[in-house]
Design a protein around this motif. Structure first.
Motif, PDB file in Angstrom:
ATOM      1  N   TYR A 469       0.834  -1.203   0.000  1.00  0.00           N
ATOM      2  CA  TYR A 469       0.000   0.000   0.000  1.00  0.00           C
ATOM      3  C   TYR A 469       0.866   1.249   0.000  1.00  0.00           C
ATOM      4  O   TYR A 469       1.813   1.363   0.785  1.00  0.00           O
ATOM      5  N   GLU A 470       0.546   2.185  -0.887  1.00  0.00           N
ATOM      6  CA  GLU A 470       1.273   3.453  -0.979  1.00  0.00           C
ATOM      7  C   GLU A 470       0.301   4.591  -0.691  1.00  0.00           C
ATOM      8  O   GLU A 470      -0.619   4.852  -1.475  1.00  0.00           O
ATOM      9  N   PRO A 471       0.441   5.287   0.456  1.00  0.00           N
ATOM     10  CA  PRO A 471      -0.518   6.337   0.813  1.00  0.00           C
ATOM     11  C   PRO A 471      -0.584   7.468  -0.206  1.00  0.00           C
ATOM     12  O   PRO A 471      -1.657   8.020  -0.463  1.00  0.00           O
ATOM     13  N   GLY A 472       0.555   7.815  -0.792  1.00  0.00           N
ATOM     14  CA  GLY A 472       0.558   8.867  -1.804  1.00  0.00           C
ATOM     15  C   GLY A 472      -0.291   8.504  -3.005  1.00  0.00           C
ATOM     16  O   GLY A 472      -0.968   9.366  -3.594  1.00  0.00           O
ATOM     17  N   ALA A 473      -0.298   7.229  -3.378  1.00  0.00           N
ATOM     18  CA  ALA A 473      -1.110   6.779  -4.509  1.00  0.00           C
ATOM     19  C   ALA A 473      -2.593   6.887  -4.186  1.00  0.00           C
ATOM     20  O   ALA A 473      -3.398   7.302  -5.036  1.00  0.00           O
ATOM     21  N   ALA A 474      -2.966   6.519  -2.960  1.00  0.00           N
ATOM     22  CA  ALA A 474      -4.369   6.582  -2.555  1.00  0.00           C
ATOM     23  C   ALA A 474      -4.871   8.022  -2.543  1.00  0.00           C
ATOM     24  O   ALA A 474      -6.004   8.304  -2.959  1.00  0.00           O
ATOM     25  N   ILE A 475      -4.036   8.941  -2.078  1.00  0.00           N
ATOM     26  CA  ILE A 475      -4.417  10.356  -2.063  1.00  0.00           C
ATOM     27  C   ILE A 475      -4.492  10.892  -3.492  1.00  0.00           C
ATOM     28  O   ILE A 475      -5.433  11.609  -3.855  1.00  0.00           O
ATOM     29  N   ALA A 476      -3.507  10.536  -4.308  1.00  0.00           N
ATOM     30  CA  ALA A 476      -3.463  11.021  -5.692  1.00  0.00           C
ATOM     31  C   ALA A 476      -4.721  10.630  -6.460  1.00  0.00           C
ATOM     32  O   ALA A 476      -5.237  11.402  -7.287  1.00  0.00           O
ATOM     33  N   LYS A 477      -5.251   9.430  -6.199  1.00  0.00           N
ATOM     34  CA  LYS A 477      -6.451   8.957  -6.902  1.00  0.00           C
ATOM     35  C   LYS A 477      -7.682   9.808  -6.588  1.00  0.00           C
ATOM     36  O   LYS A 477      -8.643   9.838  -7.360  1.00  0.00           O
ATOM     37  N   LYS A 478      -7.666  10.479  -5.447  1.00  0.00           N
ATOM     38  CA  LYS A 478      -8.811  11.287  -5.032  1.00  0.00           C
ATOM     39  C   LYS A 478      -8.749  12.725  -5.548  1.00  0.00           C
ATOM     40  O   LYS A 478      -9.706  13.485  -5.385  1.00  0.00           O
ATOM     41  N   LEU A 479      -7.633  13.118  -6.126  1.00  0.00           N
ATOM     42  CA  LEU A 479      -7.480  14.478  -6.630  1.00  0.00           C
ATOM     43  C   LEU A 479      -7.977  14.556  -8.066  1.00  0.00           C
ATOM     44  O   LEU A 479      -7.805  13.615  -8.837  1.00  0.00           O
ATOM     45  N   ASP A 480      -8.576  15.657  -8.422  1.00  0.00           N
ATOM     46  CA  ASP A 480      -9.102  15.852  -9.772  1.00  0.00           C
ATOM     47  C   ASP A 480      -7.971  16.341 -10.673  1.00  0.00           C
ATOM     48  O   ASP A 480      -7.554  17.503 -10.571  1.00  0.00           O
ATOM     49  N   PRO A 481      -7.448  15.499 -11.561  1.00  0.00           N
ATOM     50  CA  PRO A 481      -6.304  15.900 -12.395  1.00  0.00           C
ATOM     51  C   PRO A 481      -6.617  17.075 -13.310  1.00  0.00           C
ATOM     52  O   PRO A 481      -5.731  17.844 -13.663  1.00  0.00           O
ATOM     53  N   SER A 482      -7.897  17.240 -13.676  1.00  0.00           N
ATOM     54  CA  SER A 482      -8.251  18.352 -14.561  1.00  0.00           C
ATOM     55  C   SER A 482      -8.087  19.698 -13.871  1.00  0.00           C
ATOM     56  O   SER A 482      -7.951  20.736 -14.539  1.00  0.00           O
ATOM     57  N   LEU A 483      -8.116  19.708 -12.541  1.00  0.00           N
ATOM     58  CA  LEU A 483      -7.958  20.953 -11.792  1.00  0.00           C
ATOM     59  C   LEU A 483      -6.519  21.170 -11.333  1.00  0.00           C
ATOM     60  O   LEU A 483      -6.220  22.158 -10.650  1.00  0.00           O
ATOM     61  N   LEU A 484      -5.632  20.254 -11.706  1.00  0.00           N
ATOM     62  CA  LEU A 484      -4.204  20.385 -11.412  1.00  0.00           C
ATOM     63  C   LEU A 484      -3.383  20.625 -12.675  1.00  0.00           C
ATOM     64  O   LEU A 484      -2.317  21.243 -12.626  1.00  0.00           O
TER      65      LEU A 484
END
Length: 669
Positions: A469-484
């Motif tokens: 498990y990678e916590p950064g990956a789990a957080i990244a999945k919840k971010l909207d890439p279109s707004l970044l």
């Protein structure tokens, strides 16, 4: 502000137990001790309950919820405040909608019946969480405000969806059992949460700016999640060019409007006041508008390195506010640590959460129910030292040598006390966050940097479950890439903080949960969405100008703040860690011995007792560097918090005071 709860079954014929609804309201009596109500019509498969804190329309009978109005089309319960509701109410009256109270909450069903959910949400302004059932469509909506100021949890049983303002409300349902899952446990130990998750298996949060629509189909519940609002920074090249005064005047205008709206109440309104420009600006604007001395509440710590009371007093005196100062020491902070975890339902890295709980208790002690707060300013105007670091590292192309030297020096000397907590002790990089954002934001690095400690501290059985498990990956999945995508690095850093630490920390254990523990409503004007929508248009170089953070806000408030506050560098508000004071360390250690001794740790099966003892020994060693001690202090607080979560919610050793007040009010538990 109140507490809401409810059950939606897969079949209309399924009976919803009235006592369960009452119990769900009773366990959150602290959120609304003024009255309670419930509604569960026969053959509808929907039941709701409500604990009320009366602030708008104090009449106990008129403001009672759930609302089951207008010919029986809609049932709803609401927690929070709808500002500008008088204008909405006037428009609805003109459209023929009747009202039975003066409550702001009652505009909700009327708006929905006139305009539908999408247009209703666009019209609502404030902090809120609500549930609304539409009998005609036979569907349930669960909605949370744009920033997540008010909480809303939910879970599914075999045949129902259960929701409530707190986790303990959901656990009052007989079919819901508390269990800390491996990933939730891991995130408790590293502070930062994955948006929408909790420490408890199967219990989720409605995310900020989101809505759940739940419908029945062939004996099963169908859940559809949608986002109705988000923080949208303009793409690079899309910001309109304006002179500085345009932004300065815009911030002043929008913030004053937000403050004025939040002074509306049928009870007295006070202000929280620290030594930062955020709460000082709110007090200054509110004092000018109210034109009478406001009550100001200040926390004072017994360590001069962390105490801001003297500066806060200067501000209070400048506007002739009636200031209350609560002086906190080791005894008060650690004697109330366990009680704080009962209310936060998640771990805390610092006793600031305890301090805030004690402050809300003091507010109620002097008969106040409502305060304005400064939360949200750092998020909108880039006030945290981590933002300055990301601005320098990723967003300052074209700096000449002298400018770069000045920035580097300011980064090295600023906020040294917080390295290992609010600033990273060592650099941490997540390839998954790098891929979505372009870099790993400095605001997440201190907590993700605790991952190795957390893996060693977690029990071997749970450690095995999170091996890959990678916590950064789990957080990244919840971010909207279109707004970044194609955003300035400072915009990206602020967006990530807003989606993670603002909602998961500041508005949870630094806000609603410790405020409502004492039936007190906090109103953060900086998180008015109209102000936020203007703030995102401000160029990064006006948020951080040179090495000065929150430049545009400082200029907007220049005439409101005393000169020392206008010129003062941002100082992160945090309670003194235990390692800074032998009395505090002894109190923390005694709590660890009571709740996290080897026998209890091994019985719970959540932590590794050997590694926990090694961390305690390292914290006591004179050879341990201060930055390591800051980090270990946070981890030990989390470990203690994990054991308290188990104690209260898994072992069900519910504190007696949680029931006593509800029973004294005549509520059946």
């Amino acid at each position: 502000m109140c507490g809401i709860a409810g059950i939606f079954t897969a079949s209309k014929e399924q009976v919803i137990d009235s006592q369960t609804l009452v119990n769900m309201a009773a366990i959150m009596h602290h959120r609304g001790p003024d009255s309670y109500g419930y509604c569960n019509p026969a053959d509808m498969g929907i039941g709701m309950s409500h604990a009320r804190l009366s602030i708008i329309d104090l009449d106990e009978n008129r403001g009672r919820q759930p609302f089951w109005l207008h010919g029986g089309q809609t049932m709803c319960v609401h927690n929070g405040e709808f500002y500008d509701y008088q204008r909405l109410r006037t428009d609805l009256l003109a459209r023929g909608k009747p009202f039975t109270s003066k409550s702001d909450s009652e505009v909700l069903p009327a708006l929905y019946e006139c305009f539908g959910m999408d247009e209703t949400l666009a019209k609502l302004r404030g902090e809120f969480a609500f549930a609304l059932y539409d009998e005609h469509e036979d569907c349930l909506y669960l909605v949370r405000d744009r920033f997540g100021i008010k909480p809303l949890y939910w879970t599914q049983t075999e045949d129902s969806l259960v929701f409530g303002s707190e986790v303990k409300v959901i656990l009052a349902h007989p079919d819901v059992q508390a269990e800390l899952d491996s990933e939730g446990l891991f995130h408790q130990l590293i502070q930062v949460m994955v948006p929408g998750t909790t420490a408890f298996k199967g219990i989720q949060q409605v995310e900020p700016g989101h809505m759940l629509k739940v419908t029945r189909s062939k004996g099963k519940l169908q859940i559809e999640t949608s986002k109705y609002w988000d923080v949208e920074f303009p793409a690079i090249g899309e910001r309109e060019a304006h002179p500085d005064e345009y932004y300065i005047e815009g911030v002043r205008r929008e913030l004053l409007d937000a403050v004025q709206l939040r002074l509306n109440a049928d009870v007295p309104v006070g202000c929280y006041l620290s030594g930062g420009i955020d709460s000082c600006a709110i007090l200054g604007l509110a004092s000018g508008y109210a034109q009478y001395p406001l009550k100001a509440f200040t926390i004072s710590f017994d360590n001069v390195d962390y105490d801001e009371a003297e500066i806060a007093t200067e501000m209070a005196e400048s506007v002739e506010a009636d200031q209350e100062i609560l002086k906190l020491n080791a005894e008060l902070l650690y004697n109330n640590f366990a009680r704080t975890i009962w209310h936060t339902e998640r771990t805390i890295y610092n006793t600031l959460a305890v301090a805030k709980l004690m402050m809300s208790q003091q507010v109620r002690h002097v008969n106040y129910k409502v305060v304005l707060t400064g939360e949200g300013s750092d998020e909108l105007f880039a006030g945290y030292p981590a933002f300055r670091k990301d601005m320098f590292l990723h967003g300052m192309e074209g700096l000449d040598a002298d400018q770069a030297k000045e920035w580097r020096k300011s980064l090295e000397t600023s906020n040294e006390l917080f390295k290992g907590a609010m600033l990273p002790k060592d650099e941490y990089t997540s390839e998954y966050l790098d891929k979505v954002i372009g870099f790993t934001p400095s605001c997440l690095q201190p907590w993700l940097g605790c991952s190795e400690h957390a893996r060693k501290l977690i029990h071997p059985a749970h450690r095995e479950n999170i091996q890959n498990y990678e916590p950064g990956a789990a957080i990244a999945k919840k971010l909207d890439p279109s707004l970044l995508a194609n955003r300035h690095p400072l915009d990206k850093a602020q967006y990530v903080w807003i989606k993670t630490m603002l909602e998961g920390q500041i508005l949870t254990w630094g806000g609603d949960r410790v405020d409502m523990a004492n039936s007190m409503e906090a109103r953060p004007p900086f998180l008015d969405h109209k102000l936020a929508e203007f703030a995102v248009t401000i160029p990064p170089q006006m948020r951080i100008k040179g090495s000065k953070e929150k430049y545009v806000l400082r200029e907007a408030m220049k005439g409101v703040l005393p000169q020392t506050l206008y010129e003062r560098e941002k100082f992160a508000f945090m309670a003194p860690p235990a390692h800074t004071d032998i009395a505090k360390w002894k109190k923390l250690k005694s709590l660890l011995e009571e709740y996290a001794n080897r026998e209890k740790v091994e019985a719970a099966g959540l932590l590794d007792a050997d590694y926990l003892e090694s961390l305690i020994a390292k914290q006591e060693s004179d050879d341990t560097p201060v930055s390591d001690k800051v980090q270990i202090d946070a981890i030990l607080n989390h470990a203690l918090g994990v054991m308290l979560l188990h104690h209260y919610f898994v072992a069900r050793d519910v504190p007696k005071y949680a029931y006593d007040q509800a029973q004294s009010l005549g509520w059946v538990v």
